[in-house]
Design an enzyme around this catalytic site. Sequence first.
Site, PDB file in Angstrom:
ATOM      1  N   GLU A 169       0.835  -1.200   0.000  1.00 33.29           N
ATOM      2  CA  GLU A 169       0.000   0.000   0.000  1.00 33.29           C
ATOM      3  C   GLU A 169       0.874   1.257   0.000  1.00 33.29           C
ATOM      4  O   GLU A 169       0.561   2.237  -0.679  1.00 33.29           O
ATOM      5  CB  GLU A 169      -0.914  -0.008   1.246  1.00 33.29           C
ATOM      6  CG  GLU A 169      -2.184   0.783   1.069  1.00 33.29           C
ATOM      7  CD  GLU A 169      -3.208   0.433   2.149  1.00 33.29           C
ATOM      8  OE1 GLU A 169      -4.135  -0.347   1.863  1.00 33.29           O
ATOM      9  OE2 GLU A 169      -3.087   0.932   3.283  1.00 33.29           O
TER      10      GLU A 169
ATOM     11  N   GLU B 279       2.041   1.730  -3.430  1.00 31.14           N
ATOM     12  CA  GLU B 279       0.938   2.240  -4.259  1.00 31.14           C
ATOM     13  C   GLU B 279       0.738   3.739  -4.023  1.00 31.14           C
ATOM     14  O   GLU B 279       0.544   4.508  -4.963  1.00 31.14           O
ATOM     15  CB  GLU B 279      -0.351   1.477  -3.936  1.00 31.14           C
ATOM     16  CG  GLU B 279      -1.493   1.831  -4.878  1.00 31.14           C
ATOM     17  CD  GLU B 279      -2.815   1.165  -4.503  1.00 31.14           C
ATOM     18  OE1 GLU B 279      -2.819   0.289  -3.618  1.00 31.14           O
ATOM     19  OE2 GLU B 279      -3.830   1.559  -5.092  1.00 31.14           O
TER      20      GLU B 279
ATOM     21  N   CYS C 180      -8.529  -2.197   4.003  1.00 31.97           N
ATOM     22  CA  CYS C 180      -8.400  -3.379   4.868  1.00 31.97           C
ATOM     23  C   CYS C 180      -9.723  -3.821   5.469  1.00 31.97           C
ATOM     24  O   CYS C 180      -9.847  -4.929   5.952  1.00 31.97           O
ATOM     25  CB  CYS C 180      -7.449  -3.090   6.026  1.00 31.97           C
ATOM     26  SG  CYS C 180      -5.857  -2.501   5.509  1.00 31.97           S
TER      27      CYS C 180
ATOM     28  N   SER D 264      -7.406   1.826  -2.350  1.00 31.54           N
ATOM     29  CA  SER D 264      -6.169   1.112  -2.642  1.00 31.54           C
ATOM     30  C   SER D 264      -6.545  -0.239  -3.249  1.00 31.54           C
ATOM     31  O   SER D 264      -7.557  -0.834  -2.880  1.00 31.54           O
ATOM     32  CB  SER D 264      -5.388   0.893  -1.356  1.00 31.54           C
ATOM     33  OG  SER D 264      -4.496  -0.179  -1.508  1.00 31.54           O
TER      34      SER D 264
ATOM     35  N   LYS E 206     -15.735  -9.895   7.403  1.00 32.25           N
ATOM     36  CA  LYS E 206     -14.721 -10.765   6.780  1.00 32.25           C
ATOM     37  C   LYS E 206     -15.358 -12.050   6.254  1.00 32.25           C
ATOM     38  O   LYS E 206     -14.850 -12.676   5.339  1.00 32.25           O
ATOM     39  CB  LYS E 206     -13.627 -11.106   7.790  1.00 32.25           C
ATOM     40  CG  LYS E 206     -12.835  -9.910   8.292  1.00 32.25           C
ATOM     41  CD  LYS E 206     -11.712  -9.502   7.359  1.00 32.25           C
ATOM     42  CE  LYS E 206     -10.926  -8.334   7.939  1.00 32.25           C
ATOM     43  NZ  LYS E 206     -10.084  -7.663   6.945  1.00 32.25           N
TER      44      LYS E 206
ATOM     45  N   GLU F 278     -13.800 -11.869  -6.072  1.00 31.64           N
ATOM     46  CA  GLU F 278     -12.483 -11.245  -6.245  1.00 31.64           C
ATOM     47  C   GLU F 278     -11.441 -11.847  -5.315  1.00 31.64           C
ATOM     48  O   GLU F 278     -10.250 -11.632  -5.497  1.00 31.64           O
ATOM     49  CB  GLU F 278     -12.559  -9.733  -5.972  1.00 31.64           C
ATOM     50  CG  GLU F 278     -13.494  -8.951  -6.863  1.00 31.64           C
ATOM     51  CD  GLU F 278     -14.956  -9.103  -6.477  1.00 31.64           C
ATOM     52  OE1 GLU F 278     -15.786  -9.120  -7.377  1.00 31.64           O
ATOM     53  OE2 GLU F 278     -15.270  -9.235  -5.282  1.00 31.64           O
TER      54      GLU F 278
ATOM     55  N   CYS G 266     -10.794  -2.127  14.452  1.00 36.15           N
ATOM     56  CA  CYS G 266     -11.068  -3.562  14.642  1.00 36.15           C
ATOM     57  C   CYS G 266     -11.143  -3.968  16.110  1.00 36.15           C
ATOM     58  O   CYS G 266     -11.747  -4.984  16.435  1.00 36.15           O
ATOM     59  CB  CYS G 266      -9.994  -4.389  13.963  1.00 36.15           C
ATOM     60  SG  CYS G 266      -9.585  -3.807  12.332  1.00 36.15           S
TER      61      CYS G 266
END
Lengths: 678, 165
Positions: A277, A280, A302, A322, A361, A369, A518
Amino acid sequence: MVKLIINGKQIVADEDMTIMEAAKENHISIPNLCYLEGIHKIGSCRICVVEVKGAKTLQASCMTKVSEGMEVNTNTERVRKARKVLYELLLSDHNKECLSCKRNLNCELQELGKTLGVEETRFEGTRSERTIDASVSIVRDMSKCVLCRRCVTVCNEIQGTGVLNAQNRGFDTVISPAMDLPIGTVDCAFCGQCTVVCPVGALKETDAIDTVWNALHDKSKRVAVQVAPAVRVAIGEEFGCEPGTIVTGKLAASLHALGFDDVFDTNFAADLTIMEEGTELLIRLKNALTGVGDVLPMITSCSPGWIKYIEHQYPQKLEHLSSCKSPHTMLGALIKSYYAEKIDRSSQDMFVVSVMPCTAKKFEIAREEMKNEGVPNVDAVLTTRELAAMIKEAGIDFMSLSEEDFDHPLGMSTGAADIFGLTGGVMEAALRTVYELVTGRELPFDKLHVTPIVGLDQVKTAQIKIENPLKAYDYLDGITLKVAVTSGLNGAKLLMEQIAKGESPYHFIEVMGCPGGCITGGGQPRSDDVDVRSKRLQGLYMEDEGKVLRKSHENPYITAIYEEYLEYPSSHKSHELLHTHYVMRGEFNELTKERFVLQPNIPVKRVNKKGVEEEKTHTAQSDVRRKREEMVDIRILALEAENARLKSELEDALETVDIYKQVVAENISKRDLKIHII
Amino acid sequence: MSVKSNNCSCCTQDDTQKYDEIANIIDLYKDKEGSLIQILHHAQEIYGHLPLDLQRFIAGSLNKPLSEVSGVITFYSFFSTKPRGKHTIRVCMGTACYVRGGKKLVERLQDILEVQLGETTKDGKFTFEIARCIGACGLAPAIMIDDVVYKQVNVNKLESILSKY
């Protein structure tokens, strides 16, 4: 400040306080159900009623403000009786299959019954129909819902998604997406915050425990597990630890004890994410600053709840994301390629389990994907809560385990990876690496913490001026890098609106779908500690500071994997395995055909009219048939009830007529009498 | 962000016009706090009922969650999410009408119209409902079709009454 008396005790309280808050401060506990400190108080359940001198009715203490000279009694006979009746009424429309409920012994309604000393349920009557709405992430069982509306508050006010709301009216009220649409077909981000606040078993994560046991028992599979950063700071709470206690070593030990063949750490992939990242970001900055042109700000990717949110709400802005997969899917991809090759197994032989603080998740791994050559990167996601349940089921005494390490080569990480689990962490980790890469100097902050973006504020921003960069990064000389950090989808909306209007001043934005990041994700242990966020936050920062290596690019295993396998960040290989693209979904899912509904064969027990339990297999077809039959049943019942009601009305009316007749007769006789007297 | 629902497959040219009309109403009320119910009333008047697609259109234009819009619609009995018939039949089930045979009228009408209570006939002609007392107890049992009251109806009269529509 006002003076009042609670239970005969003179106390002083702030005038903005409710009776409940004032009582709590003085160590008087008032039973409650729908109330959620600091988040939700609408007084819908009425369990917290108290007697206030001078007031005609009992008052909901979560809603009633204290006032000067108030006299409150929280424990009179009237109050206790009222609470019991209210509780029994709640039970009268509750699916009481407690023994087979996931929330058994961890249920606020059960706990409340114990507190109130309820030993009977006197009210039996019509009950809400049991329909199970299962999506890949979240399961709704509305026969257990007590209509407390905590989920409605969290979904509408905290997250701003507005997927759940009260539908219909009276007895038919149900908390649901619009028009009974299955939750897997609407713009739910699957953040799972509703599953954290639900006091009963009405909203919960879709179970993956059985799938994981089956994989562990399957001798042909090599089962690898990985754990997210935020799990290590929360799972201890399930075994009696204080919030914020770090139990990384015991966690690794428990996973070995459960029989996983490889115990890896998602943190490793967090370090890898920073490399990918960060690179990028530098590419995008270079393109934007040298006139080639590129999309800025770049936003982190994320958090799968956040991803689903932007795909629904801002489908035209996906190029800001991203292209990096989230860390656990990166690691899954590597386990099934790099690691599988190393141990000479095929990718089909590998079964990857991710232990995550997150319900979204579970949705993420179902995405097309997140597959490479048709093989999903990750096969099952367990929430922190689910892993704790498995450890308990296996009879492992978690607290007495001796500490163990994660397995190599995908188990080592730096401090930068630990803070991926908290709001501001991904940004800080990225800045530690990017700044050093660009300038050759360490990030100029005390203990490497980018102070302005530390903490639990909704939106945090920072500016970092880049001076004297290394030659390769000339284009950044004198540039002030502007970054923003937000957690919770309401915050994300604020920053996205800026972008939509073309007014965003930032180069790089970190978004985490859940408030606080999280650490308080939708899959984390439920806690009644109001400071749980800051305690877990502190825990993870401590874990970071305790490490020798605190920058992702210093991780020797990261260097090794690039040398051995991936070549360099953003290489062709890493794009194949570690990067992804996104799906335009639209606010009403109108831009895609993809849906995330599960049609599991859940045996649905329902009580038929005669009170006999029937077991049926829950399939779409039988569901339709059952619904039709029930509609007829309901209509007959409704007409019968109407009939009975009208009969009794008629009887009443006839009785009234009799009474009138009598009165008239009496009057006539009196008049006769009068006449007679005259 | 808002999605024009008028390119959905269920819409006809006629619908597009109705949607435009509703869009104008929304523009009128948009910035007023608490105007959702007003908008829904107008929308139902224009469109006849409030199906999911129209709800999406309204939610999108007002930037409100769809679940909130449908929550309001399903709360109030005046709003209907299903197409309504050209005419509404209401059989009075007040006490007087009930004891004088209202229930039999309901049963017979269900047979004649081939619908259940609350439903609309296949040809879209009638929506069949029951009403609480309509204040015509002296004329019991009574039925209403739209705003016309039919007095002292018995099962044999029903077909000739319906044939007028």
